[in-house]
Design a protein around this motif. Sequence first.
Motif, PDB file in Angstrom:
ATOM      1  N   ALA A   1      52.753  92.891  29.500  1.00  0.00           N
ATOM      2  CA  ALA A   1      54.066  92.265  29.714  1.00  0.00           C
ATOM      3  C   ALA A   1      54.325  92.058  31.211  1.00  0.00           C
ATOM      4  CB  ALA A   1      55.165  93.131  29.095  1.00  0.00           C
TER       5      ALA A   1
ATOM      6  N   PHE B   1      55.788  83.835  32.819  1.00  0.00           N
ATOM      7  CA  PHE B   1      56.230  83.730  31.425  1.00  0.00           C
ATOM      8  C   PHE B   1      57.436  84.631  31.198  1.00  0.00           C
ATOM      9  CE2 PHE B   1      52.797  81.205  29.905  1.00  0.00           C
ATOM     10  CZ  PHE B   1      51.670  81.594  30.606  1.00  0.00           C
ATOM     11  N   SER B   2      58.215  84.244  30.192  1.00  0.00           N
ATOM     12  CA  SER B   2      59.313  85.103  29.774  1.00  0.00           C
ATOM     13  C   SER B   2      58.807  85.895  28.572  1.00  0.00           C
ATOM     14  CB  SER B   2      60.515  84.221  29.396  1.00  0.00           C
ATOM     15  OG  SER B   2      61.435  84.960  28.651  1.00  0.00           O
ATOM     16  N   VAL B   3      58.886  87.217  28.619  1.00  0.00           N
ATOM     17  CA  VAL B   3      58.231  88.054  27.610  1.00  0.00           C
ATOM     18  C   VAL B   3      59.246  88.855  26.807  1.00  0.00           C
ATOM     19  CG1 VAL B   3      56.568  89.907  27.239  1.00  0.00           C
ATOM     20  CG2 VAL B   3      56.205  88.271  29.083  1.00  0.00           C
ATOM     21  N   GLN B   4      59.076  88.844  25.504  1.00  0.00           N
ATOM     22  CA  GLN B   4      59.885  89.697  24.630  1.00  0.00           C
ATOM     23  C   GLN B   4      58.947  90.548  23.781  1.00  0.00           C
ATOM     24  OE1 GLN B   4      63.184  89.868  24.579  1.00  0.00           O
ATOM     25  NE2 GLN B   4      63.408  88.247  26.129  1.00  0.00           N
TER      26      GLN B   4
ATOM     27  N   ILE C   1      55.311  89.621  22.208  1.00  0.00           N
ATOM     28  CA  ILE C   1      54.206  90.560  21.999  1.00  0.00           C
ATOM     29  C   ILE C   1      54.567  91.453  20.815  1.00  0.00           C
ATOM     30  CG2 ILE C   1      52.803  92.404  22.973  1.00  0.00           C
ATOM     31  CD1 ILE C   1      53.440  91.345  25.736  1.00  0.00           C
TER      32      ILE C   1
ATOM     33  N   LYS D   1      57.997  81.016  26.685  1.00  0.00           N
ATOM     34  CA  LYS D   1      58.349  82.325  26.109  1.00  0.00           C
ATOM     35  C   LYS D   1      57.203  82.888  25.268  1.00  0.00           C
ATOM     36  CE  LYS D   1      62.426  80.396  24.995  1.00  0.00           C
ATOM     37  NZ  LYS D   1      63.661  80.198  24.243  1.00  0.00           N
ATOM     38  N   ILE D   2      56.940  84.154  25.465  1.00  0.00           N
ATOM     39  CA  ILE D   2      55.871  84.817  24.706  1.00  0.00           C
ATOM     40  C   ILE D   2      56.437  86.067  24.038  1.00  0.00           C
ATOM     41  CG2 ILE D   2      53.675  86.053  24.890  1.00  0.00           C
ATOM     42  CD1 ILE D   2      52.911  84.182  27.132  1.00  0.00           C
TER      43      ILE D   2
ATOM     44  N   LEU E   1      52.165  89.182  32.477  1.00  0.00           N
ATOM     45  CA  LEU E   1      52.653  87.896  31.951  1.00  0.00           C
ATOM     46  C   LEU E   1      53.912  87.462  32.697  1.00  0.00           C
ATOM     47  CD1 LEU E   1      52.143  88.413  28.104  1.00  0.00           C
ATOM     48  CD2 LEU E   1      51.086  86.628  29.450  1.00  0.00           C
ATOM     49  N   GLN E   2      54.781  88.418  32.962  1.00  0.00           N
ATOM     50  CA  GLN E   2      56.025  88.080  33.681  1.00  0.00           C
ATOM     51  C   GLN E   2      55.716  87.614  35.100  1.00  0.00           C
ATOM     52  OE1 GLN E   2      58.118  91.713  32.899  1.00  0.00           O
ATOM     53  NE2 GLN E   2      59.238  90.848  31.184  1.00  0.00           N
TER      54      GLN E   2
END
Lengths: 170, 139, 394
Positions: free
Chosen positions: C19, C27-30, C7, C4-5, C22-23
């Motif tokens: 984002a 990665f899981s991005v918030q 930003i 999980k990342i 990254l996805q």
Amino acid sequence: MKIGEIAIISHSSRQRDNFIRSICRKIDLENELVSFGRFEINDQLGLHFYGISIDKQDSDLSWDLISRKMLGYVVIFDWEDLISLESVKPIVNGFAETLRAPFVIVGNVPDMSKPPIPKIFFQDKGIHLSPNFRFTFGQVDQPECARKILTLLIDMLLDRVEHNGFFQHK
Amino acid sequence: MFTQTTETLRPGDKLDILYRLFQGDDLGQLIDALDNNSVVGLQKFVWETTAEFGIIARRKNFSRREITRKMTPTPQYQKSRGCNQHTYQCKATECIHFNPKCAREKIKEHVKVMAETLQEYIKIERQNEPFEEMLQEIH
Amino acid sequence: MHKKIIIIDNDQNYVTPLANVLQKAGFSVQIWDEQQDIFEFIRKIKPNLIICEAHLPSLDSHELFKRLRSLPEFKSIPFVFTSGQNNVDTRIKNIEIGVDDFIAKPFYPEEVISRIANLLQERENFGSYQLETERGFTGNLTEMNLVDLIQTMELGKKSAVIKLKHENLLGEVYITEGNVVNARLDNLDGEEAIMRMFTWTIGVFAVEITDVNQQRKIPKTNKELIDIGLRRLSSWEQIVHGLPPLQAVIARAGTKESEPLSADEKKLIDMMPEKIRLSELIQKSPFDDLKALEIVRSLYQKGMIQETEDSYSHYVEDYIKRIRQNSAHGQNPESRAAAIVSNILRKPETDDSPERRHIPDRRLHGRRQSDPGKYTNTVYLSKIELLMIKEALS
């Protein structure tokens, strides 16, 4: 015999053949997609030219295989035809991302006695686009002009050979 | 010394810019269409080309002031936009990411000035051309 | 499970493409919303890594970082700053507060992916050593090489241990109050060790800001070392660009050139097994690595060594076979031209052969790990030959 290979790329088969004919006097192998011509310097040294036509839809031309042995590239488009410019742009950008080799991009004009800008701005060294890309104007069916374009490419190679013979990272 | 560099404009894009510059076309629409990084690259490329042409056309008489004197001074530009930042921050490379709209307007103005100056240099050399050709024939 | 990342940035020009990329990378991005309390947000998400713009109008990013590092629950989360301010002072400031990495804007999202992946990998590789380091940072040698690192330490007059990892080699450079005092690499130390590490442009590093208790074994000043380092790096990069990638597998070729070999060239070629990775050959050679590379280049130019098929991933193998079949009559120009023409003429939609289906365009797909994305065409004609061509054209 040692052979140097140069790719001539154009949106039109006529232009690429004109250029090869201007240098080689004749074309040894010819069809819509590709043509081939030879230029003998002496009995130990020669140049081979591979003329390739590009089409907007034609995106798979085995570049990986032919590109590795190419000394350099000449890319020709019609200066007075915007569609021609648009067709070479993605190819040029694609090359910039995948190859480190010298490229001379030629804006072909019908009459080099009246180029779009005075010759002094582009004649000797072309216009710098990047360390490996130069732009110049030319009239590819004119042998003298075609030789000047090729000389520009050779000068770029000589520049690199001066620096240990390899292309520098941008 | 940090070795990271960025070249944001590709040769094909620069070809496009050259085409428009030599044809005397306005680059404003192109600037609107590009992303922030490419706009900064465009300004840099147009500047470099104009300066190169200036050196060829004007030789020892060339100076950067020749190009920049026609541009709106930075403090004046900031005042016209109601900007309170420090003057040193009013640079394309800085502000394009924080105030892209304002930075683009400034870049458009600068590019327009450079393009016009480039045309002047072309004009100078066109006038010199017959003389240059004569010199070549003699040599 | 996806890493999980978070930003923390308000610039949509960067946030959205970053984002997305990254996805796509798994990665899981918030993305932090300014309305939310930042600590609650981090507590809720429990990220594996945080990317934060260093200069935000609504948040003091440096204060945020310091607070996170002071709290046990957040202390170990890798923290990456991004900023448009990429000057030396900003970098020093980030080093001093101990941020894990700093990425200057504008950046390519792919670059960020690569650095984040390395950072997370290093956390696993360096393990407890890294977690114990309260003040330090890690990075990738492609972004910051040893010369850059020494200069950074020198500017801040820091004492530090720089650990570098290149392929299977681990080296250390010891710095006291900004001055390089010693270095170690395998069985080498002092100047010999550091000279080798100057040419490492692929790999990772970890810098620990700490007191260093080492005897000075490198009498040269930083300036002298950096001068030498830059020259070595420049020479290395010039030579290496004209060779196959260092991960390429090479073998002896048939003698195409009648040029004599020097004693060193003979020595290197004699010690070569049937096939060997280029990087391994350089490592194992009895010569300094730069000298070994020069000898390899000379042998490559003379045609005494060549890249083997083992260098190519399986999807190119068939293509090579096809070319060889088409030029079965030998290496003469007509055969080569015919081979190229036949390959060019074969269009994807008309050729449904099994071999062709498995060969994606390398421009889009098959970039080798060590290949930074470009192929360098070798200038295989000498200066004299090029001048002869130029003369013939005039």
